[in-house]
Design an enzyme around this catalytic site. Structure first.
Site, short mmCIF file in Angstrom:
data_model
loop_
_atom_site.label_atom_id
_atom_site.label_comp_id
_atom_site.label_asym_id
_atom_site.label_seq_id
_atom_site.Cartn_x
_atom_site.Cartn_y
_atom_site.Cartn_z
N GLY A 298 -5.93 -4.60 -6.48
CA GLY A 298 -6.91 -3.68 -5.93
C GLY A 298 -6.37 -2.27 -5.80
N THR A 299 -5.13 -2.09 -6.24
CA THR A 299 -4.47 -0.81 -6.05
C THR A 299 -4.83 0.23 -7.10
OG1 THR A 299 -2.67 -1.62 -7.41
CG2 THR A 299 -2.44 -1.89 -5.03
N GLU B 104 3.76 1.51 -0.25
CA GLU B 104 4.24 1.21 1.10
C GLU B 104 4.60 2.44 1.92
OE1 GLU B 104 6.20 -3.06 0.66
OE2 GLU B 104 6.18 -1.90 -1.17
#
Ligand SMILES: Cc1cc2nc3c(=O)[nH]c(=O)nc-3n(C[C@H](O)[C@H](O)[C@H](O)COP(=O)(O)OP(=O)(O)OC[C@H]3O[C@@H](n4cnc5c(N)ncnc54)[C@H](O)[C@@H]3O)c2cc1C
Ligand code: SF4
Lengths: 330, 699
Positions: B462-463, B660
């Site tokens: 989904g990135t 992240e």
């Protein structure tokens, strides 16, 4: 999930008859609470009587200036209704403080009032819960109880009622119109929900099989000077950690009349009669508001994790009333 | 082929599959149409520790439509020693409450669920220990911490340096269990045909799932195919094979029909991993100007009795700021709980919360502006490894972020700004995340019609990874992107690592670029044959040959909060992140990664908390109505920016990874802002209203 049957009755009498004939039947409103609980195995009806097709979906202004809200009016529609916003904005505010747009689009007036507690142990069939299974004990009493009651609880159950709408209706002296196998009757919303006592599984004073058909909200001259304050753990889409519904009527500086009710503090919406009593007829000050809250909360018995609710409700009471006092034209 | 590159990299582009997703055409793991499919429902243990003494499947089997109840007594055998968390339905032992001990298979999902309710299991329960404390008698030092760091480090003489420091901060921070909660639960459709296993699995990497299933079921890897074309998030929890794929494969073999098995939301709270609770003591010794002399970070976290997972909580502190005398330690305790696992920035995220909060406390103690304090403690070589940095733009992020945020005129006094009933405050935190890459293979094919297909078993959770790789491939091939198709998410494609550790794009683009470059080279030599021309490459050697350098992305987080003086409710006014993360391939998807991470850090600071009930040993708020995550209304204004950064020591695409870094400093920035607003330092997350209310002045 238990297999169930589904029926859509054409009228109120048929709905009540269907339910009466079936020991394990349940009315289905928007289903936003009941269906979740069915999936979790907490409620296991074998027949769903869908009441959303009944002609109970209008909001009417009554000759006395009050409102009659049909049981199946969706929360979104009720909150947006011009007559509600004009005559009883407290209802709109309480509703819009609750759930999410999607949920409010589905949820019905009656379903909202009869939604079950959000006590996490109640919703987990692997845990002890007197409400779900009488006699098994109350896991919340000595468990995670930050969100639960400070008033009116018993050793059998420390749950709270989660509805925002109910708090507003209790403040407004609303009355339920109910139809059951014995015929039509009326019950004040303030008498709908019970304190848990020794029978937390008995949550309401509705007769078995009773169908709520409408809620009548009497006129209130100062209904527009109202507020609903709700403290919650995120900006939206969260149940109340504590809430206050208030309406205030001043005569000069003196409190002519006041309505005050608390949410998320007890097994039922909590009308703060003692606080109202302490306010009525006295010159309004912030200190008086605080004393009134203290009078109501003197009976509070916080649980290990929710002592803060006393200060929270007190602060919200003071803010609600001082805000209304400042806003009232003198 | 001499046309100049079109330059897809660096341009905004929506996700290639975006339309398929919003129209429902994209299929997730249990949405593939499968003939003769059945449904599996996982049955969790109701004991916290002990043994199953009896299983009575009869009431479940009596439910119409129920086909089978699998448990340790009848399930197909797995190969032991592969991954103990996946050695499911093999033994009567119960290691934690919620561990899957049976599966019910039925013709309908409803029947399976009803059957699961009716399986009667008796346990011989044993006493359990499920609460992490700093005084737990069973604390021990693990041999390594995730993913392979030493547990303890020391440099100089911390005790002496700390004792001699002019200003000292000694604070203990606590974070609760966090649960990953991707939108799509862990879910699998498994079918066996002719001894071969096909699984549609919701995973962050189907190559490792394929390898693990082959080992567990004693098959050659070629006999297993795992497809993960679209994945509805994972946040680390799908970074390794998890229970559903094993349970579905066992069940499908047992009933000899395809099985779909998806976990419920409630079942995601534990068995698939979670971020361990942490207890972190941070000590900082500095001179009066805030220059750190001594730093020590002692981190305690939990693991299970099944498998050791050691969160690298204090590793962030090893390389972030200056200080001659440094020490970090990790201690672990094995509890009767599910095994913790990766959750977005494992280690860095909780560790940075503690260190960046302590830095804020130091700034207050020294009377130094917290941005300036961080600038003063910048380093030029990695204090941990002694290696130079490939690039380090922390200070630039702090300065540029401060400028954009409007930090300059900030009054440092806590609890001094009001707006009506609201107390207003601002906070800052630094952040960093390793820029790593791992080996991958990729293939590129040229077709005679001038189009190209690039294949790699990358996973797009989904990135926007698929889209980024497509952009990279187009530029490497020097063709317009519309002539390129990219295929990912299938273990039949060239093998690649998981979408994790912010290494996805770095690792995959490396292989893609090399494949495309080689293909271009080959195309120079002649025409494309009718069947097309394919090259396949691996980056294993190149990655092994990387220069030893400290490679990190950096960031600076700024937050402004308001706190309701009557209720203690905290709301975020605005949040700004400034990052230096190498080249940005696709600003659209990069921005959403960054603000997604920042929001998740906000969620950690204010909302998320797994509430454990010690008596049962599980988390009682196991749904999204009671486990609060930040929602849109919690994020009134959020901005992410990045500095142009060219770092030739990374990888051919020049990227550092952005999945992240967005979360790392976010919680500390919010917590620091709450302190600035109220003067109250809450050191155990989340900062709920009740924790502030008791410290705010009575009204
Ligand atoms: C995530 C989440 C957040 C929420 N947040 C809030 C919040 O902040 N504040 C809030 O107030 N609520 C909140 N809600 C609850 C929501 O308002 C209720 O679920 C909803 O109002 C229930 O209405 P319904 O029509 O869907 O009821 P249903 O689920 O259909 O029914 C609920 C109960 O009412 C009975 N019933 C329904 N109609 C009748 C009738 N006419 N006569 C007699 N019995 C009837 C049913 O048998 C059932 O027992 C939230 C819910 C969720 C899931
Ligand atoms: S508080 Fe009430 S609902 Fe909750 S566990 Fe106890 S008995 Fe059940």
């Amino acid at each position: 999930m238990r297999a169930f049957r589904y029926q859509r009755p054409a009228d109120v009498a048929e709905a009540v008859a269907l339910l009466d004939a079936e020991p394990d039947a349940a009315y289905l409103g928007g289903g936003t609470n009941l269906v979740d609980l069915m999936k979790l195995g907490v409620q296991r009806p074998d027949l769903l009587v869908d009441v959303t097709g009944l002609p109970l979906d209008t909001v009417d202004t009554l000759p006395d200036g009050g409102l009659r809200v049909g049981a199946t009016v969706r929360n979104s529609d009720l909150a947006a209704h011009p007559a509600v916003r004009r005559d009883h904005p407290l209802l709109s505010r309480a509703l819009l403080a609750g759930a999410s747009g999607q949920l409010r689009n589905m949820a019905t007036t009656a379903g909202n009032l009869l939604q079950r507690t959000r006590c996490v142990y109640f919703q987990d069939t692997g845990k002890a819960c007197n409400k779900r299974e009488p006699g098994t004990g109350c896991a919340a009493r000595h468990g995670q109880n930050r969100d639960l009651a400070i008033l009116g609880w018993s050793e059998f159950c420390v749950a709270t009622h989660p509805s925002d709408l109910a708090v507003a209706l209790v403040a407004l002296d609303a009355v339920l119109e109910v139809y059951d196998p014995g015929g039509a009757r009326e019950i004040p919303v303030a008498e709908l929900h019970r304190t848990p006592g020794e029978q937390p599984e008995r949550e309401t004073n509705l007769p078995r099989g009773a169908l709520i058909t409408a809620v009548r909200v009497p006129p209130l001259p100062f209904a527009r000077r109202c507020t609903y304050l709700k403290a919650r753990d995120r900006a939206t889409f969260a149940f109340a950690v504590g809430s206050v519904a208030a309406a205030l009527d001043l005569d000069g500086d003196t409190v002519r009349d006041v309505r005050l009710a608390y949410g998320a503090v007890a097994h039922r919406p909590w009308r703060a009669y003692r606080a109202e009593e302490a306010l009525r007829g006295r010159p309004f000050t912030a200190e008086l508001a605080a004393r009134a809250a203290d009078a109501e909360l003197a009976a509070a018995r916080p649980l290990p994790h929710n002592g803060f609710k006393v200060a929270l409700i007190r602060n919200l009471t003071v803010r609600a009333l001082t805000g209304l006092a400042a806003a009232v034209p003198r | 082929m001499s046309a100049p590159p079109v330059g897809a990299v660096g341009r905004e582009h929506p996700r290639l599959e975006g339309r398929d997703k919003v129209t429902g055409a994209a299929r997730y793991a249990v949405e593939y149409p499968v003939d003769d499919v059945t449904y599996g429902w996982a049955v969790p243990a109701m004991a916290t520790r002990g043994r199953i003494t009896r299983i009575d499947a009869a009431p479940a089997l009596a439910v119409p439509g129920v086909l089978a109840v699998l448990h340790h007594g009848n399930a197909p055998r797995l190969t032991p020693g592969v991954d103990q968390t996946l050695f499911l339905l093999q033994e009567p032992t119960v290691h934690y409450r919620g561990e899957f001990v049976a599966v019910v298979v039925a013709d309908t999902i409803e029947a399976a669920r009803e059957g699961a309710r009716l399986v009667r299991i008796d346990y011989d329960a044993e006493p359990h220990s499920t609460v992490l404390t700093e005084h737990h008698p069973d604390l021990y030092r693990p041999d390594t911490v995730n993913p392979g760091y030493p547990p303890d480090t020391a440099d100089g003489d911390f005790d002496a340096g700390y004792a001699a420091a002019e200003v000292r901060v000694d604070a203990t921070y606590r974070t609760p269990a966090y649960h990953n909660n991707p939108m799509e639960p862990h879910a699998t459709t498994a079918h066996w045909r002719d001894g071969r296993l096909l699984a549609h699995d919701s995973t962050q990497g189907s190559t490792p799932v394929q390898a693990t299933l082959a080992q567990l079921f004693g098959l050659p890897p070629e006999a297993v195919r795992v497809i993960a074309e679209h994945v509805g998030g994972g946040f680390g929890s799908k970074g390794a094979p998890k229970a559903p794929v094993v349970l579905a494969a066992l069940a499908a073999r047992h009933v000899d029909r395809p099985v779909r098995l998806a976990l419920t939301r409630q079942q995601l709270f534990g068995p698939i991993g979670y971020r361990t609770p942490t207890i972190q003591r941070v000590r900082l010794g500095a001179d009066a100007d805030g220059r750190i002399e001594a730093v020590c970070h002692d981190a305690i976290s939990q693991t299970s009795t099944v498998h050791e997972f050691a969160e690298q909580t204090a590793v962030y502190t090893r390389s972030m700021y200056a200080g001659r005398h440094r020490r970090t330690t990790h201690r672990l305790v094995r509890l009767d709980v599910p095994t913790p696992f990766w959750m977005r920035a494992p280690g860095e995220c909780p560790g940075a919360y503690a260190l960046e909060s302590a830095l804020d406390e130091l700034a207050t103690a020294c009377g130094v502006d917290p941005v300036e304090l961080r600038v003063r403690n910048d380093v030029t070589v990695d204090p941990d490894s002694g290696q130079p940095f490939s690039s380090r733009n922390l200070v630039a992020c702090l300065r540029e972020g401060a400028r954009r945020f409007g930090w300059a005129d900030r009054d440092p006094t806590p609890g001094a700004r009001h707006d009506g009933r609201w107390l207003i405050g601002t906070g800052v935190a630094g952040s960093s995340y390793p820029a790593r890459a791992r080996a991958a293979a990729a293939a590129a094919t040229a077709a005679p019609d001038g189009t190209f297909e690039v294949r790699i078993n990358a996973t797009d959770i989904g990135t926007g990874a698929r889209t980024a790789l497509w952009q990279v491939a187009a530029d490497a091939l020097a063709v317009p992107a519309d002539r390129v198709t990219i295929r990912v998410g299938d273990s039949d494609l060239p093998a690649a690592g998981v979408a994790g550790g912010s290494m996805g794009t770095a690792s995959w683009s490396w292989a893609v670029i090399r494949a495309c470059e080689q293909l271009r080279q080959r195309l120079r030599d002649g025409v494309v044959p009718a069947e097309g021309l394919t090259v396949e490459v691996s980056t294993a050697d190149e990655i092994r040959g990387q220069r030893p350098l400290a490679r990190y992305a950096y960031g600076a987080h700024f937050a402004q909060v308001r706190v309701d003086a009557d209720t203690g409710e905290v709301r975020l006014d605005r949040m700004l992140g400034m990052f230096a993360a190498g080249r940005v391939v696709n600003p659209t998807t990069a921005r959403s990664q960054l603000i997604g991470g920042m929001t998740m850090g906000l969620s950690m600071a204010l909302h998320e908390e797994g509430l454990l009930d010690e008596r049962y040993g599980d988390w009682v708020n196991h749904d999204l109505a009671t486990y609060h995550v930040s929602v849109c209304a919690d994020v009134e204004r959020i901005e992410a920016y990045w500095l142009p950064e060219e770092d030739p020591e990374l990888n051919p695409a020049g990227v550092k990874g952005i999945g992240e870094i967005g979360i790392v400093g976010s919680a500390a920035a919010v917590a620091n802002a709450v302190h600035h607003a109220t003067g109250v330092r809450v050191r155990d997350l989340p900062i709920r209203l009740d924790k502030l209310l008791e410290h705010l002045p009575a009204r």
